[in-house]
Write a protein that holds these residues in place. Structure first.
Motif, short mmCIF file in Angstrom:
data_model
loop_
_atom_site.label_atom_id
_atom_site.label_comp_id
_atom_site.label_asym_id
_atom_site.label_seq_id
_atom_site.Cartn_x
_atom_site.Cartn_y
_atom_site.Cartn_z
N ILE A 33 0.78 -1.40 0.00
CA ILE A 33 0.10 -0.03 0.12
C ILE A 33 1.05 1.33 -0.13
N VAL A 34 2.02 1.15 0.84
CA VAL A 34 2.96 2.39 0.92
C VAL A 34 3.46 2.51 -0.87
N ALA A 35 3.74 1.35 -1.29
CA ALA A 35 4.27 1.66 -2.81
C ALA A 35 3.25 2.20 -3.69
N ALA A 36 1.93 1.66 -3.44
CA ALA A 36 0.94 2.23 -4.28
C ALA A 36 0.86 3.90 -4.12
N LYS A 37 0.79 4.24 -2.82
CA LYS A 37 0.75 5.74 -2.70
C LYS A 37 1.75 6.38 -3.31
N ILE A 38 3.02 6.10 -3.26
CA ILE A 38 4.40 6.50 -4.04
C ILE A 38 3.88 6.87 -5.57
N ILE A 39 3.36 5.40 -6.03
CA ILE A 39 3.11 5.67 -7.49
C ILE A 39 1.92 6.52 -7.86
N SER A 40 1.00 6.59 -6.97
CA SER A 40 -0.20 7.42 -7.20
C SER A 40 0.31 8.79 -7.44
N ARG A 41 1.04 9.39 -6.40
CA ARG A 41 1.52 10.62 -6.20
C ARG A 41 2.29 10.98 -7.73
#
Ligand code: P6P
Length: 334
Positions: A33-41
């Protein structure tokens, strides 16, 4: 007023359903989920930081790799490689398996992912996504291997996707229904927005690249003609909706009902990184997924980048397609 549930709380609630759970799986999903938040940004500001544009790199399938693809791949590798709960990873963007970094703690799980599916849509601001599939290690040695990756889809422990669109969502299942969470950027939290998603048994949308019509098998051709007919028992014909981004097309049909088709003979979509995870989500939401001949989750994996025909969505629509496909395949074989 509905209660406020973060995805972390939801995952912990799911964990409590498994008395023998150690928390490893929860920590694994939390890292993803942390990785996805970074990708989303990065996806959401891609147009601003000139991260767009094609690299001179080409992936294993001969497709030009967009810079955000590389960023998403590296972000997941950095977030997951040291999470301590994986024995091996595999990615649609990597030809071979991805070992856990030297010295990193190995775990009991296997992560397979498509880091940024639909990336050809980055430049036109259409929704794209990250798809993930999680298995348990099946081999004995500490380091996972290809055998741990080549498992049937019905053995997946969890599967889901992140969709980067008008908002960023996470949709996932651990075998206890499908749940959707919407990212609140101001909080940096995924909040439960779609509890226990069930897909309508029949939709009015079909999603297929009509540009490939001359290559379709007879059954697919007949089925597409059928859904276009103005049939009294069904009301007006189906509508064609095709974004060309699997996660976006799948997510719309999951919520509204409908059928997505990328038919054979070989198919374009990958079994391990696209078909299996989305098939688990579809079935857990009351839908289904087939190659035309067989259930996607029963397909025997033979290679990391194996492609399959994928027909997925509302169960009555998929069943109807299978009838057309099998009748015509039988007819063609006669
Ligand atoms: P076509 C994107 O490249 C992708 O892998 C999926 O996201 C999408 O569903 C499919 O390919 C689109 O393929 O041949 O219709 O452009």
């Amino acid at each position: 007023m509905s209660k406020i549930t973060t995805v972390q709380q939801h995952i912990l609630d799911e964990e409590r359903l498994h008395p023998t759970a150690t928390g490893d799986f929860t920590q694994l999903l939390t890292s993803l989920i942390v990785a996805a938040k970074i990708i989303s940004r990065e996806v959401n500001k891609a147009g601003l930081v000139k991260i767009l544009g094609e690299t001179d790199n080409v992936n294993v399938h001969g497709e030009v790799v967009m810079k955000l693809d590389e960023f998403a791949q590296q972000t997941i590798y950095r977030a997951m490689g040291d999470c301590g709960h994986l024995c091996v990873m595999a990615s649609e963007e990597s030809e071979n398996i991805i070992p856990i970094p030297d010295g990193g703690k190995r775990g009991r799980y296997v992560l397979m992912f498509d880091p940024l599916d639909g990336s050809s849509n980055i430049d036109v601001n259409a929704s794209i996504g990250t798809i993930f599939s999680i298995h348990r290690k099946v081999t004995d040695q500490e380091d996972g291997c290809e055998v741990d990756c080549l498992q049937h889809g019905w053995k997946q422990l969890a599967a889901g996707y992140f969709i980067y669109g008008s908002s960023t969502m996470m949709v996932y299942t651990t075998g206890n229904g499908v749940h959707g969470f919407t990212l609140d950027p101001s909080l940096g939290e995924f909040l439960l927005s779609h509890e226990r998603i069930t897909t309508p048994p029949r939709g009015r949308i079909y999603s297929i690249n009509e540009g490939n019509a001359t290559k379709w098998d007879l059954g697919t051709r007949r089925y597409i003609e059928h859904v276009k007919e103005d049939r009294k028992e069904r009301g007006h014909p189906y509508s064609l909706r095709y974004i060309g981004s699997l996660v976006a097309d799948f997510h719309r049909n999951l919520l509204k009902g409908g059928i997505f088709l990328y038919p054979g003979p070989k198919g374009k979509l990958r079994l391990l990184y696209e078909a299996n995870p989305l098939a688990m989500v579809a079935e857990q939401a009351g839908g289904s997924a087939t190659t035309g001949n067989m259930r996607i989750l029963d397909v025997e994996p033979t290679s990391l980048h194996q492609r399959v025909p994928l027909i997925i969505g509302s169960r009555e629509d998929v069943a109807e397609y299978e009838r057309f496909y099998k009748e015509s395949t039988g007819a063609a074989a006669d």
